[in-house]
Design a protein around this motif. Structure first.
Motif, PDB file in Angstrom:
ATOM      1  N   ALA B  88       0.306  -4.450  16.517  1.00 55.58           N
ATOM      2  CA  ALA B  88       0.397  -3.762  15.234  1.00 55.58           C
ATOM      3  C   ALA B  88       0.094  -2.288  15.461  1.00 55.58           C
ATOM      4  CB  ALA B  88      -0.608  -4.335  14.230  1.00 55.58           C
ATOM      5  N   VAL B  89       0.229  -1.510  14.390  1.00 60.48           N
ATOM      6  CA  VAL B  89      -0.265  -0.135  14.402  1.00 60.48           C
ATOM      7  C   VAL B  89      -1.615  -0.135  13.707  1.00 60.48           C
ATOM      8  CG1 VAL B  89       0.106   2.224  13.600  1.00 60.48           C
ATOM      9  CG2 VAL B  89       2.047   0.870  14.393  1.00 60.48           C
ATOM     10  N   TYR B  90      -2.595   0.475  14.342  1.00 61.49           N
ATOM     11  CA  TYR B  90      -3.931   0.561  13.762  1.00 61.49           C
ATOM     12  C   TYR B  90      -4.136   1.975  13.250  1.00 61.49           C
ATOM     13  CZ  TYR B  90      -4.601  -4.081  15.462  1.00 61.49           C
ATOM     14  OH  TYR B  90      -4.453  -5.431  15.653  1.00 61.49           O
ATOM     15  N   LEU B  91      -4.317   2.061  11.938  1.00 61.17           N
ATOM     16  CA  LEU B  91      -4.440   3.350  11.267  1.00 61.17           C
ATOM     17  C   LEU B  91      -5.884   3.613  10.879  1.00 61.17           C
ATOM     18  CD1 LEU B  91      -1.419   3.013   8.814  1.00 61.17           C
ATOM     19  CD2 LEU B  91      -1.525   4.508  10.802  1.00 61.17           C
ATOM     20  N   CYS B  92      -6.297   4.824  11.095  1.00 64.03           N
ATOM     21  CA  CYS B  92      -7.598   5.274  10.615  1.00 64.03           C
ATOM     22  C   CYS B  92      -7.356   6.257   9.476  1.00 64.03           C
ATOM     23  CB  CYS B  92      -8.374   5.938  11.744  1.00 64.03           C
ATOM     24  SG  CYS B  92     -10.001   6.555  11.269  1.00 64.03           S
ATOM     25  N   ALA B  93      -8.186   6.216   8.465  1.00 66.94           N
ATOM     26  CA  ALA B  93      -8.075   7.151   7.351  1.00 66.94           C
ATOM     27  C   ALA B  93      -9.471   7.593   6.943  1.00 66.94           C
ATOM     28  CB  ALA B  93      -7.349   6.511   6.172  1.00 66.94           C
ATOM     29  N   SER B  94      -9.552   8.730   6.284  1.00 64.42           N
ATOM     30  CA  SER B  94     -10.847   9.180   5.778  1.00 64.42           C
ATOM     31  C   SER B  94     -10.665   9.787   4.394  1.00 64.42           C
ATOM     32  CB  SER B  94     -11.502  10.186   6.731  1.00 64.42           C
ATOM     33  OG  SER B  94     -10.821  11.428   6.738  1.00 64.42           O
ATOM     34  N   SER B  95     -11.758   9.767   3.636  1.00 65.57           N
ATOM     35  CA  SER B  95     -11.764  10.391   2.321  1.00 65.57           C
ATOM     36  C   SER B  95     -13.139  10.985   2.074  1.00 65.57           C
ATOM     37  CB  SER B  95     -11.392   9.389   1.225  1.00 65.57           C
ATOM     38  OG  SER B  95     -12.361   8.364   1.135  1.00 65.57           O
ATOM     39  N   LEU B  96     -13.221  11.832   1.060  1.00 63.32           N
ATOM     40  CA  LEU B  96     -14.472  12.534   0.801  1.00 63.32           C
ATOM     41  C   LEU B  96     -15.634  11.592   0.570  1.00 63.32           C
ATOM     42  CD1 LEU B  96     -13.469  15.579  -1.415  1.00 63.32           C
ATOM     43  CD2 LEU B  96     -14.651  15.633   0.792  1.00 63.32           C
ATOM     44  N   ASP B  97     -15.399  10.599  -0.298  1.00 59.94           N
ATOM     45  CA  ASP B  97     -16.470   9.637  -0.566  1.00 59.94           C
ATOM     46  C   ASP B  97     -15.861   8.325  -1.011  1.00 59.94           C
ATOM     47  OD1 ASP B  97     -17.212  11.488  -3.561  1.00 59.94           O
ATOM     48  OD2 ASP B  97     -15.861   9.786  -3.316  1.00 59.94           O
ATOM     49  N   LEU B  98     -16.692   7.477  -1.581  1.00 54.73           N
ATOM     50  CA  LEU B  98     -16.291   6.103  -1.886  1.00 54.73           C
ATOM     51  C   LEU B  98     -15.380   5.974  -3.084  1.00 54.73           C
ATOM     52  CD1 LEU B  98     -19.311   3.667  -1.445  1.00 54.73           C
ATOM     53  CD2 LEU B  98     -17.047   3.497  -0.410  1.00 54.73           C
ATOM     54  N   GLY B 100     -12.559   5.406  -5.313  1.00 54.84           N
ATOM     55  CA  GLY B 100     -11.218   4.965  -4.980  1.00 54.84           C
ATOM     56  C   GLY B 100     -10.154   5.967  -5.344  1.00 54.84           C
ATOM     57  N   SER B 101     -10.503   6.900  -6.216  1.00 60.56           N
ATOM     58  CA  SER B 101      -9.515   7.889  -6.626  1.00 60.56           C
ATOM     59  C   SER B 101      -9.386   9.025  -5.630  1.00 60.56           C
ATOM     60  CB  SER B 101      -9.904   8.470  -7.992  1.00 60.56           C
ATOM     61  OG  SER B 101      -9.900   7.458  -8.967  1.00 60.56           O
ATOM     62  N   ASN B 102     -10.295   9.070  -4.658  1.00 55.90           N
ATOM     63  CA  ASN B 102     -10.193  10.124  -3.660  1.00 55.90           C
ATOM     64  C   ASN B 102      -8.995   9.912  -2.771  1.00 55.90           C
ATOM     65  OD1 ASN B 102     -12.291  11.925  -4.140  1.00 55.90           O
ATOM     66  ND2 ASN B 102     -13.775  10.578  -3.179  1.00 55.90           N
ATOM     67  N   ILE B 103      -8.349  10.981  -2.417  1.00 55.63           N
ATOM     68  CA  ILE B 103      -7.187  10.888  -1.539  1.00 55.63           C
ATOM     69  C   ILE B 103      -7.635  10.448  -0.154  1.00 55.63           C
ATOM     70  CG2 ILE B 103      -5.346  12.198  -0.422  1.00 55.63           C
ATOM     71  CD1 ILE B 103      -5.325  13.997  -2.894  1.00 55.63           C
ATOM     72  N   GLN B 104      -6.914   9.484   0.411  1.00 48.16           N
ATOM     73  CA  GLN B 104      -7.157   9.069   1.780  1.00 48.16           C
ATOM     74  C   GLN B 104      -6.183   9.828   2.685  1.00 48.16           C
ATOM     75  OE1 GLN B 104      -7.359   4.871   2.578  1.00 48.16           O
ATOM     76  NE2 GLN B 104      -8.455   4.438   0.671  1.00 48.16           N
ATOM     77  N   TYR B 105      -6.715  10.382   3.768  1.00 50.85           N
ATOM     78  CA  TYR B 105      -5.898  11.099   4.744  1.00 50.85           C
ATOM     79  C   TYR B 105      -5.808  10.231   5.992  1.00 50.85           C
ATOM     80  CZ  TYR B 105      -6.553  15.114   1.708  1.00 50.85           C
ATOM     81  OH  TYR B 105      -6.551  15.957   0.625  1.00 50.85           O
ATOM     82  N   PHE B 106      -4.586  10.004   6.446  1.00 48.27           N
ATOM     83  CA  PHE B 106      -4.351   9.076   7.540  1.00 48.27           C
ATOM     84  C   PHE B 106      -4.145   9.787   8.869  1.00 48.27           C
ATOM     85  CE2 PHE B 106      -3.906   4.862   5.690  1.00 48.27           C
ATOM     86  CZ  PHE B 106      -3.867   5.163   4.339  1.00 48.27           C
ATOM     87  N   GLY B 107      -4.569   9.109   9.925  1.00 47.30           N
ATOM     88  CA  GLY B 107      -4.253   9.555  11.269  1.00 47.30           C
ATOM     89  C   GLY B 107      -2.855   9.091  11.666  1.00 47.30           C
TER      90      GLY B 107
END
Lengths: 108, 115
Positions: B88-98, B100-107
């Motif tokens: 599979a492809v393993y994606l990491c993402a991050s967001s400002l905080d918990l 759910g409305s925060n935008i997730q930025y993907f690697g």
């Protein structure tokens, strides 16, 4: 169960034609929905979310609670719109649930 | 700003071998996510961290998958031993905080092939 359904794996339209990517969801209550896009050789990124009520790159999406749908629309397709599009739902556990995606191909 | 960094980009291993993936989120992002994306499917959340604590790992196959974020910044995801279905492809993402409305930025993701 909370889920997102994208019935079309592939959608092919001519440049200048209208586009509608279908998305249906299953959720009790008021959903928060998103469209993510992945262009060729690029990362998955947020295109738009319904709470923002905005138009991004000419795309809009309206939440229809009666039909439990959040279809993505654009009146005139452009070649650069070719990409993989994912509809997503924010679950009650604050997790993003993605649909299986629709590949949009714009023919010149 | 620099985006989410992941390495390696590609990995090919044989079944029953071990593999590890690394992710460095956007600076200042407290929340980090690991997703698994099998061909033809959307990303599926495996584990979610808030700083160095696990918020949700309900879909992580804990008999073979493990993840850590010891200092609350970068993170590693390990598979030991790998199975064919882990391809599979393993994606990491991050967001400002918990929120759910925060935008997730993907690697860019790590594409794993298990032979």
């Amino acid at each position: 169960a909370q889920r997102v359904t994208q019935p079309e794996k592939l959608l092919s339209v001519f440049k200048g034609a209208p586009v509608e990517l279908k998305c249906n969801y299953s959720y009790s209550g008021s959903p928060e929905l998103f469209w993510y896009v992945q262009y060729s050789r690029q990362r998955l990124q947020l295109l738009l979310r319904h709470i923002s009520r905005e138009s991004i790159k000419g795309f809009t999406a309206d939440l229809n609670k009666g039909e439990t749908s959040f279809h993505l629309k654009k009146p005139f397709a452009q070649e650069e719109d070719s990409a993989m599009y994912y509809c997503a739902l924010l679950s009650s556990a604050s997790k993003i649930i993605f649909g299986s995606g629709t590949r949009l191909s714009i023919r010149p | 700003e620099a985006g989410v960094a992941q390495s390696p980009r590609y990995k090919i291993i044989e079944k029953r071998q071990s593999v590890a993936f690394w992710c460095n989120p956007i600076s200042g992002h407290a929340t980090l996510y690991w997703y698994q994306q099998i061909l033809g499917q959307g990303p599926k959340l495996l584990i979610q961290f808030q700083n160095n604590g696990v918020v949700d790992d309900s879909q992580l196959p804990k008999d073979r998958f493990s993840a850590e974020r010891l200092k609350g910044v970068d993170s590693t995801l390990k598979i030991q031993p790998a199975k064919l279905e882990d391809s599979a492809v393993y994606l990491c993402a991050s967001s400002l905080d918990l929120s759910g409305s925060n935008i997730q930025y993907f690697g860019a993701g790590t594409r794993l092939s298990v032979l």
